[in-house]
Design a protein around this motif. Structure first.
Motif, PDB file in Angstrom:
ATOM      1  N   ALA A   1      16.139  -9.977   6.866  1.00 33.23           N
ATOM      2  CA  ALA A   1      15.396  -9.661   8.087  1.00 33.23           C
ATOM      3  C   ALA A   1      14.895  -8.220   8.029  1.00 33.23           C
ATOM      4  CB  ALA A   1      16.292  -9.859   9.314  1.00 33.23           C
ATOM      5  N   TRP A   2      15.772  -7.320   7.660  1.00 32.48           N
ATOM      6  CA  TRP A   2      15.409  -5.906   7.577  1.00 32.48           C
ATOM      7  C   TRP A   2      14.214  -5.706   6.636  1.00 32.48           C
ATOM      8  CZ3 TRP A   2      17.280  -2.909   3.032  1.00 32.48           C
ATOM      9  CH2 TRP A   2      16.718  -1.624   2.997  1.00 32.48           C
ATOM     10  N   ARG A   3      14.305  -6.278   5.431  1.00 32.76           N
ATOM     11  CA  ARG A   3      13.252  -6.010   4.457  1.00 32.76           C
ATOM     12  C   ARG A   3      11.932  -6.655   4.861  1.00 32.76           C
ATOM     13  NH1 ARG A   3      14.204  -5.709  -1.678  1.00 32.76           N
ATOM     14  NH2 ARG A   3      12.203  -4.671  -1.378  1.00 32.76           N
ATOM     15  N   LEU A   4      11.994  -7.898   5.325  1.00 29.47           N
ATOM     16  CA  LEU A   4      10.741  -8.574   5.692  1.00 29.47           C
ATOM     17  C   LEU A   4      10.072  -7.872   6.873  1.00 29.47           C
ATOM     18  CD1 LEU A   4      11.502 -12.396   5.267  1.00 29.47           C
ATOM     19  CD2 LEU A   4      10.230 -10.859   3.744  1.00 29.47           C
ATOM     20  N   VAL A   5      10.854  -7.577   7.912  1.00 27.36           N
ATOM     21  CA  VAL A   5      10.268  -6.970   9.114  1.00 27.36           C
ATOM     22  C   VAL A   5       9.738  -5.579   8.812  1.00 27.36           C
ATOM     23  CG1 VAL A   5      10.813  -6.087  11.420  1.00 27.36           C
ATOM     24  CG2 VAL A   5      11.598  -8.347  10.728  1.00 27.36           C
ATOM     25  N   SER A   6      10.519  -4.775   8.098  1.00 32.79           N
ATOM     26  CA  SER A   6      10.070  -3.406   7.865  1.00 32.79           C
ATOM     27  C   SER A   6       8.821  -3.395   6.980  1.00 32.79           C
ATOM     28  CB  SER A   6      11.187  -2.567   7.249  1.00 32.79           C
ATOM     29  OG  SER A   6      11.498  -3.046   5.967  1.00 32.79           O
ATOM     30  N   LEU A   7       8.752  -4.307   6.013  1.00 31.54           N
ATOM     31  CA  LEU A   7       7.554  -4.354   5.163  1.00 31.54           C
ATOM     32  C   LEU A   7       6.354  -4.824   5.979  1.00 31.54           C
ATOM     33  CD1 LEU A   7       8.992  -5.797   1.827  1.00 31.54           C
ATOM     34  CD2 LEU A   7       7.992  -3.535   2.192  1.00 31.54           C
ATOM     35  N   TRP A   8       6.611  -5.817   6.809  1.00 36.52           N
ATOM     36  CA  TRP A   8       5.519  -6.397   7.585  1.00 36.52           C
ATOM     37  C   TRP A   8       4.927  -5.369   8.553  1.00 36.52           C
ATOM     38  CZ3 TRP A   8       3.171 -10.676   6.400  1.00 36.52           C
ATOM     39  CH2 TRP A   8       2.241 -11.219   7.302  1.00 36.52           C
ATOM     40  N   LEU A   9       5.789  -4.566   9.160  1.00 37.64           N
ATOM     41  CA  LEU A   9       5.339  -3.624  10.187  1.00 37.64           C
ATOM     42  C   LEU A   9       4.845  -2.294   9.609  1.00 37.64           C
ATOM     43  CD1 LEU A   9       7.926  -4.148  13.053  1.00 37.64           C
ATOM     44  CD2 LEU A   9       5.631  -5.105  12.808  1.00 37.64           C
ATOM     45  N   LEU A  10       4.985  -2.143   8.311  1.00 39.42           N
ATOM     46  CA  LEU A  10       4.461  -0.906   7.711  1.00 39.42           C
ATOM     47  C   LEU A  10       2.971  -0.818   7.998  1.00 39.42           C
ATOM     48  CD1 LEU A  10       5.960  -0.421   4.137  1.00 39.42           C
ATOM     49  CD2 LEU A  10       6.233   1.038   6.137  1.00 39.42           C
ATOM     50  N   PRO A  11       2.437   0.399   8.126  1.00 40.79           N
ATOM     51  CA  PRO A  11       1.007   0.524   8.331  1.00 40.79           C
ATOM     52  C   PRO A  11       0.261  -0.132   7.169  1.00 40.79           C
ATOM     53  CG  PRO A  11       2.094   2.671   8.413  1.00 40.79           C
ATOM     54  CD  PRO A  11       3.124   1.686   8.016  1.00 40.79           C
ATOM     55  N   TRP A  12      -0.669  -0.998   7.490  1.00 44.07           N
ATOM     56  CA  TRP A  12      -1.428  -1.652   6.431  1.00 44.07           C
ATOM     57  C   TRP A  12      -2.519  -0.708   5.957  1.00 44.07           C
ATOM     58  CZ3 TRP A  12      -0.930  -7.018   5.064  1.00 44.07           C
ATOM     59  CH2 TRP A  12       0.107  -7.658   5.758  1.00 44.07           C
ATOM     60  N   ALA A  13      -2.671  -0.587   4.649  1.00 40.98           N
ATOM     61  CA  ALA A  13      -3.754   0.251   4.125  1.00 40.98           C
ATOM     62  C   ALA A  13      -5.067  -0.511   4.314  1.00 40.98           C
ATOM     63  CB  ALA A  13      -3.512   0.531   2.651  1.00 40.98           C
ATOM     64  N   ARG A  14      -6.040   0.121   4.936  1.00 44.57           N
ATOM     65  CA  ARG A  14      -7.323  -0.555   5.117  1.00 44.57           C
ATOM     66  C   ARG A  14      -8.041  -0.577   3.771  1.00 44.57           C
ATOM     67  NH1 ARG A  14      -8.808   2.289   9.410  1.00 44.57           N
ATOM     68  NH2 ARG A  14      -7.353   1.204  10.768  1.00 44.57           N
ATOM     69  N   ASP A  15      -8.623  -1.750   3.434  1.00 43.11           N
ATOM     70  CA  ASP A  15      -9.346  -1.840   2.162  1.00 43.11           C
ATOM     71  C   ASP A  15     -10.716  -1.184   2.357  1.00 43.11           C
ATOM     72  OD1 ASP A  15     -10.485  -2.446  -0.220  1.00 43.11           O
ATOM     73  OD2 ASP A  15      -9.871  -4.564  -0.230  1.00 43.11           O
ATOM     74  N   PRO A  16     -10.972  -0.030   1.699  1.00 42.71           N
ATOM     75  CA  PRO A  16     -12.227   0.698   1.915  1.00 42.71           C
ATOM     76  C   PRO A  16     -13.428  -0.034   1.303  1.00 42.71           C
ATOM     77  CG  PRO A  16     -10.894   1.786   0.240  1.00 42.71           C
ATOM     78  CD  PRO A  16     -10.107   0.618   0.698  1.00 42.71           C
ATOM     79  N   SER A  17     -13.147  -0.942   0.397  1.00 42.16           N
ATOM     80  CA  SER A  17     -14.242  -1.649  -0.263  1.00 42.16           C
ATOM     81  C   SER A  17     -14.883  -2.644   0.709  1.00 42.16           C
ATOM     82  CB  SER A  17     -13.674  -2.381  -1.482  1.00 42.16           C
ATOM     83  OG  SER A  17     -14.573  -3.342  -1.921  1.00 42.16           O
ATOM     84  N   ALA A  18     -16.219  -2.728   0.682  1.00 36.31           N
ATOM     85  CA  ALA A  18     -16.933  -3.614   1.608  1.00 36.31           C
ATOM     86  C   ALA A  18     -16.662  -5.060   1.252  1.00 36.31           C
ATOM     87  CB  ALA A  18     -18.430  -3.351   1.541  1.00 36.31           C
ATOM     88  N   ARG A  19     -16.630  -5.887   2.268  1.00 34.26           N
ATOM     89  CA  ARG A  19     -16.409  -7.323   2.061  1.00 34.26           C
ATOM     90  C   ARG A  19     -17.629  -7.907   1.366  1.00 34.26           C
ATOM     91  NH1 ARG A  19     -13.441 -11.552   4.291  1.00 34.26           N
ATOM     92  NH2 ARG A  19     -14.745 -13.419   4.359  1.00 34.26           N
ATOM     93  N   ARG A  20     -17.407  -8.571   0.247  1.00 37.94           N
ATOM     94  CA  ARG A  20     -18.538  -9.070  -0.553  1.00 37.94           C
ATOM     95  C   ARG A  20     -19.167 -10.295   0.075  1.00 37.94           C
ATOM     96  NH1 ARG A  20     -16.559  -5.069  -2.327  1.00 37.94           N
ATOM     97  NH2 ARG A  20     -16.574  -4.363  -4.490  1.00 37.94           N
ATOM     98  N   GLU A  21     -20.451 -10.475  -0.264  1.00 37.10           N
ATOM     99  CA  GLU A  21     -21.199 -11.672   0.118  1.00 37.10           C
ATOM    100  C   GLU A  21     -20.474 -12.901  -0.455  1.00 37.10           C
ATOM    101  OE1 GLU A  21     -25.124 -12.796   1.755  1.00 37.10           O
ATOM    102  OE2 GLU A  21     -24.140 -10.858   1.612  1.00 37.10           O
ATOM    103  N   GLY A  22     -20.345 -13.946   0.306  1.00 39.74           N
ATOM    104  CA  GLY A  22     -19.781 -15.204  -0.227  1.00 39.74           C
ATOM    105  C   GLY A  22     -18.268 -15.211  -0.339  1.00 39.74           C
TER     106      GLY A  22
END
Ligand code: HEM
Ligand code: SF4
Ligand code: SF4
Lengths: 352, 219
Positions: free
Chosen positions: B24-45
């Protein structure tokens, strides 16, 4: 009290032939898996031995052990044990009562000092000075100490005397302990079982009388000849266990076909006793043959091992609460750890 | 309390509690960590993220051609070992009874003889995995205590289970107790070591799939 006649002579007077006694001795020898020469020696020795003076003490017990010995279907065999021994004191079986009974115990002790065997059924309460069981104003503890002081050997008959048994079960209100916890300086044999198998009692006593020594014992002081193998080792349902065929209820198809009773709580794999080979009621049957799993009655604390109908491979702890609480704490810790990480990141990104 | 009482009671209760806490500790703490935003633009398709995640997971189930030869033994052996563990743990009647005690769910068991066979194969496959780890110079260099200990706590329940079934080496109550204690050790180590991959593998491979998908990599 001390009778100089041999067991053979005594029995002959009662119309039991020497031949019958030899057969009985051979039978006991076979049950104990003695080597042939020893089985013969047992049979011969029995006929020529003097009756052993026995003082039988009953403490916290249900009298089931005495019942097991006296109420069997084949009286010739189990009654014979009373011909092997001179039962000088047994509260349930003796005619005397009150002062006369106590006097019988004391005079037997004097007459056979150093030579009598003390058989105990029932556990000994020691809490609060042992007040929870007294006989003629004396606590069980006092009687046990006093009676065994000059004894040749002590035999604990039944699981209560051997390991504490049901009186010792959680929460053990009387502080019941087995005889072996009190008497540590005498040769001692435990014949456990709830009740013990009559042949195991008779065989052990016969061995003691004829060979004048204790039989081979396991680490719980039980005669190996009766307690050397588990119920499971000799169970006729074992092939079904090995194949993984288990009855799921007491009356399903599997139960009717005689499949293994493990799922229904059988403790045979961890129970050392002779039920599958010697059986009960003169060799008629034993619990597993009658369709019920083994309760493990010849083992210490069999009453407190997670329930008779819980399979052996299940956990006995109260899991729900502790595992649930642990998971909740884990979630809390996880949230806290993530908050700390976020806080640090925010601090860092603000350039503090 | 004898060893078996200890194993069935306090040991398993403690081990399962530590396991539940740790997972529980590992899953929750990993899940709630700040997510790094993917700076790369979402590709067509690019497909929806969940399809990316499923593809990412599926794609990693088998090595690509160029790596096939090098990775084949490890891959196949890995499958043998993991399926073996699952068949033994979820197929043996005694194990199902334990799980039924925990979750209230039960299912039909496999023949015990089959389980024994699978267990022996699984043991062999674990031995092979260790042998590779010890002989491959690169693998050996990057292996740590974590790898070896995780191997050991996986190996022990199978080895002791087989000993219990064959009544080898000690009285049966002792063998069964040792088996349960080895399982307790596995449970306690599980959340804190590499065995946690049993849960995290779905997250890591899914995440990889999502990233690739967003960036237009077709898996
Ligand atoms: C807490 C959970 C577990 C319990 C209560 C448990 C209990 C048992 C029991 C009672 C047996 C049968 C022994 C016999 O027939 O004499 C057994 C066998 C076995 N166990 Fe476990 N076990 C558990 C977990 C595991 C785990 C995690 C593994 C590893 C995958 C494992 C591997 C084995 C193996 C290989 C056998 C031998 C099976 C056979 O050859 O038939 N056990 N276990
Ligand atoms: S019924 Fe009990 S003793 Fe007999 S094989 Fe099954 S588990 Fe063993
Ligand atoms: S089968 Fe088990 S419970 Fe029943 S009398 Fe024998 S040892 Fe005791």
């Amino acid at each position: 009290m001390t009778d100089e006649r041999t067991i053979g002579e005594l029995l002959a007077q009662r119309g039991i032939s020497r031949r019958a006694l030899l057969k009985y001795g051979a039978y006991l020898g076979a049950l104990m898996a003695l080597p042939p020469w020893q089985a013969r020696a047992l049979a011969e020795g029995l006929a020529n031995a003097r009756r052993q003076s026995v003082i039988w003490l009953s403490f916290q017990e249900c009298t089931g052990c005495t019942e097991s010995l006296t109420r069997s279907f084949t009286p010739t065999i189990e009654h014979l044990i009373f011909d092997l021994i001179s039962l000088d004191y047994h509260e349930t079986l003796q005619a005397a009562s009150g002062f006369a009974a106590e006097a019988a115990r004391l005079s037997a002790m004097r007459a056979n000092a150093g030579k009598y065997v003390v058989v105990v059924d029932g556990s000994v309460p020691i809490k609060d000075g042992g007040v929870y069981a007294t006989i003629a104003g004396k606590t069980n503890l006092e009687i046990l100490r006093e009676t065994t002081a000059q004894a040749l050997a002590v035999i604990s008959v039944g699981t209560c005397a051997s390991f504490g048994g049901i009186p010792h079960a959680d929460p053990n209100p009387t502080g019941a302990v087995p005889v072996s916890e009190i008497i540590t300086d005498k040769p001692l044999i435990n014949i456990s079982g709830c009740p013990p198998i009559p042949e195991a009692m008779a065989g052990t006593i016969a061995y003691l009388i004829t060979f004048g020594k204790l039989p081979d014992l396991d680490e719980l002081k039980r005669p190996k000849s009766f307690f050397g193998e588990t119920i499971h080792d000799r169970c006729y349902r074992r092939p079904f266990y090995d194949k993984g065929l288990f009855a799921k209820s007491f009356d399903d198809e599997g139960a009717r076909r005689g499949w293994c009773l493990y799922e229904l709580g059988c403790k045979g794999p961890v129970t050392y006793n002779a039920c599958p080979t010697v059986k009960w009621n003169g060799g008629v049957s034993f619990p597993i043959q009658s369709g019920h799993g083994c309760l493990g009655c010849s083992e210490p604390n069999f009453w407190d091992k997670g329930g008779f109908y819980h399979p052996l491979s299940t956990s006995t702890g109260s899991l729900g609460k502790s595992v649930g609480a642990a998971a909740a704490i884990g979630i809390g810790t996880g949230v806290a750890a993530a908050m700390v990480a976020r806080h640090r990141r925010n601090k860092a990104s603000r350039g503090e | 309390m004898d060893l078996l009482d200890f194993a069935r009671g306090p040991a398993l209760t403690t081990a399962l509690s530590v396991f539940a806490f740790g997972v529980a500790w590992r899953l929750v703490s990993l899940w709630l960590l700040p997510w790094a935003r993917d700076p790369s633009a979402r590709r067509e398709g690019a497909r929806p993220a969940w399809i990316g995640a499923v593809r990412g997971f599926a794609r990693h189930l088998w090595p690509r051609k160029p790596f096939a030869r090098a990775a084949m033994v490890t891959t196949v052996n890995g499958y043998v070992m993991h399926f073996g563990l699952a068949i033994v743990f979820f197929g043996l009647a005694q194990h199902i009874l334990f799980l039924r005690g925990l979750f209230g769910l039960a299912w039909p068991n496999l023949p015990s003889g089959l389980i024994s066979g699978v267990a022996v194969v699984t043991l062999g496959s674990l031995a092979l995995a260790l042998a590779r780890r010890l002989t491959d110079p690169v693998l050996r260099l990057i292996s740590t205590f974590n790898d070896y200990f995780s191997w050991l706590v996986t190996f022990l329940p199978i080895a002791t289970g087989l000993l219990a079934v064959s009544h080898l080496g000690a009285p049966y109550p002792t063998l069964l107790a040792v088996h349960l204690l080895s399982v307790s050790l596995l449970l306690i180590w599980f959340p804190f070591g590499k065995l946690m991959h049993s849960f995290l593998i779905f997250v890591t491979r899914g995440e990889t799939g999502i990233t690739y998908n967003r960036r237009g990599v077709v898996l």
